[in-house]
Enzyme design. Structure first.
Site, PDB file in Angstrom:
ATOM      1  N   ASN A  73     -50.029 -23.103  21.988  1.00  0.00           N
ATOM      2  CA  ASN A  73     -49.517 -21.783  21.634  1.00  0.00           C
ATOM      3  C   ASN A  73     -47.988 -21.830  21.622  1.00  0.00           C
ATOM      4  OD1 ASN A  73     -48.781 -19.101  21.429  1.00  0.00           O
ATOM      5  ND2 ASN A  73     -50.129 -18.370  23.041  1.00  0.00           N
ATOM      6  N   HIS A 101     -52.747 -16.049  14.555  1.00  0.00           N
ATOM      7  CA  HIS A 101     -51.952 -16.574  15.668  1.00  0.00           C
ATOM      8  C   HIS A 101     -52.768 -17.638  16.396  1.00  0.00           C
ATOM      9  CE1 HIS A 101     -49.653 -16.971  19.242  1.00  0.00           C
ATOM     10  NE2 HIS A 101     -50.412 -16.196  19.998  1.00  0.00           N
ATOM     11  N   CYS A 129     -45.701 -13.107  20.782  1.00  0.00           N
ATOM     12  CA  CYS A 129     -46.501 -13.839  19.800  1.00  0.00           C
ATOM     13  C   CYS A 129     -46.631 -13.118  18.455  1.00  0.00           C
ATOM     14  CB  CYS A 129     -47.887 -14.121  20.366  1.00  0.00           C
ATOM     15  SG  CYS A 129     -47.866 -15.137  21.859  1.00  0.00           S
TER      16      CYS A 129
END
Length: 357
Positions: free
Chosen positions: A278, A248, A111
């Site tokens: 996500n 994020h 990520c």
């Protein structure tokens, strides 16, 4: 000293989606359970490869910058879901965008990947090694999902975003950054059943994306907050100097915790997790594109971004936007049409995962 100004930006969003209500047909859950714990309302499912997603995002970014693919010196792709391991996926994207002879490299920091890649490309430009780069983050996270596991099945989605960097004498682009990794605790977030450590001659079965939610929450907030503090000190900025926070998009509660730690007002925070879930490395790249489209990023904006991912990698970056917030041109690059719904696309994987239980 040369700077690496962001001159183009582009994204690729797969057309098929799965809503929270629809995913309740796969696992034992409902919209209220998912929304209150994650902030996610829907996620996209790609009908094409990671390379295809990355190619469209890159072409959009190149058109936005008014740059031809043949003028690119580096194609840097952040992904933990490559289309192929050998050859790397970036080489296919390089071919697709006509970046003849450009260096092509994949990078995997999960990520945190986009901020890691942005740092690497910026460093090469500022060192005088290259003049133009396209940095892409593209993920097909639904490929990893074990659809028999509720905890991870509801979280992830697919998509891609990209930026073009060009050498400039104007102080802009990535001006301060802090990246790191807390590897001693890497086992609290990892994917099983994947990689060359496995015995490929034995049945492997569905991959499992495993994580310890509470520990990840604590470490994500701590890691990203401390990295942001470090970056602010590097850049000699105060919290009030930050115009936009682009975190994020892993979990709305984590975003809100970072926002509170940094004391950033709601109107300054870019949040799109409800629509996409996500998308790992792609979340920040997509969010930057949408922050520009929505007018949240304005000429000369001071942008703070932070990420946390498997590894456990973490990163924070201070980006100074340039003068331009409108594309020079718009590419006609699009994904091929998809004739299936999100549920239809994942149906074979759902059946396989449940059969393996």
């Amino acid at each position: 000293m040369s700077y690496a100004q962001i001159t183009g930006w582009g994204k690729c969003i797969p057309p098929a989606s799965i809503s929270n209500d629809e995913i309740s047909n796969i696992v034992d859950t409902n919209d209220e359970w998912i929304t209150t714990r994650t902030g996610i309302k829907s996620r996209r499912v790609s009908h094409v490869s990671t390379a295809d997603l990355a190619t469209v995002a890159a072409k959009q970014a190149l058109a936005c910058a008014g740059v031809d693919g043949k003028d690119i010196d580096l194609v840097l792709l952040a992904t933990c879901t490559p289309s192929t391991m050998v050859a790397n996926t970036a080489s296919l994207v390089q071919k697709n965008i006509g970046a003849i002879g450009a260096a092509a490299m994949d990078t995997n920091a999960a990520c945190s990947g986009f901020l890691y890649a942005l740092q690497a490309a910026t460093a090469q430009i500022r060192a005088g090694m290259i003049k133009k780069a396209v940095v892409i983050a593209a993920e097909r996270m639904t490929w990893y999902i074990n659809w028999a596991r509720r905890d991870s099945a509801v979280l992830f989605g697919d998509g891609a975003g990209a930026v073009v960097l060009e050498a400039s004498d104007t102080p802009s682009g990535l001006l301060a950054t802090k990246t790191g990794c807390d590897s001693e605790d890497r086992d609290i977030l990892h994917i099983e059943n994947f990689g060359s450590d496995l015995n490929k001659y034995e049945p492997i079965g569905p991959s499992n994306l495993l994580f310890e939610g509470r520990e990840i929450f604590k470490r994500a907030v701590k890691g990203m907050s401390e990295a942001c503090d470090d970056v602010l000190n590097q850049a000699q900025l105060e919290l009030d100097d930050i115009d936009v926070l682009v975190p994020h998009q892993a979990n709305l509660r984590i975003i809100q915790a970072i926002q509170q730690r940094l004391k950033v007002a709601d109107e300054k925070v870019m949040v799109n997790i409800a629509d996409y879930g996500n998308t790992s490395a792609a979340t920040i790249a997509i969010a930057i594109c949408e922050a520009v489209e929505q007018g949240l990023i304005k000429p000369n904006s001071n942008i703070m971004s932070a990420a946390f991912g498997a590894g456990l990698t973490w990163a924070a970056s201070y980006i100074k936007w340039g003068e331009r917030v409108t594309p020079i041109a718009v590419s006609d690059a699009t994904l091929p049409e998809c004739d299936k719904t999100g549920l239809e696309l994942v149906a074979p994987a759902v059946a396989a995962c449940k059969a393996a239980q």
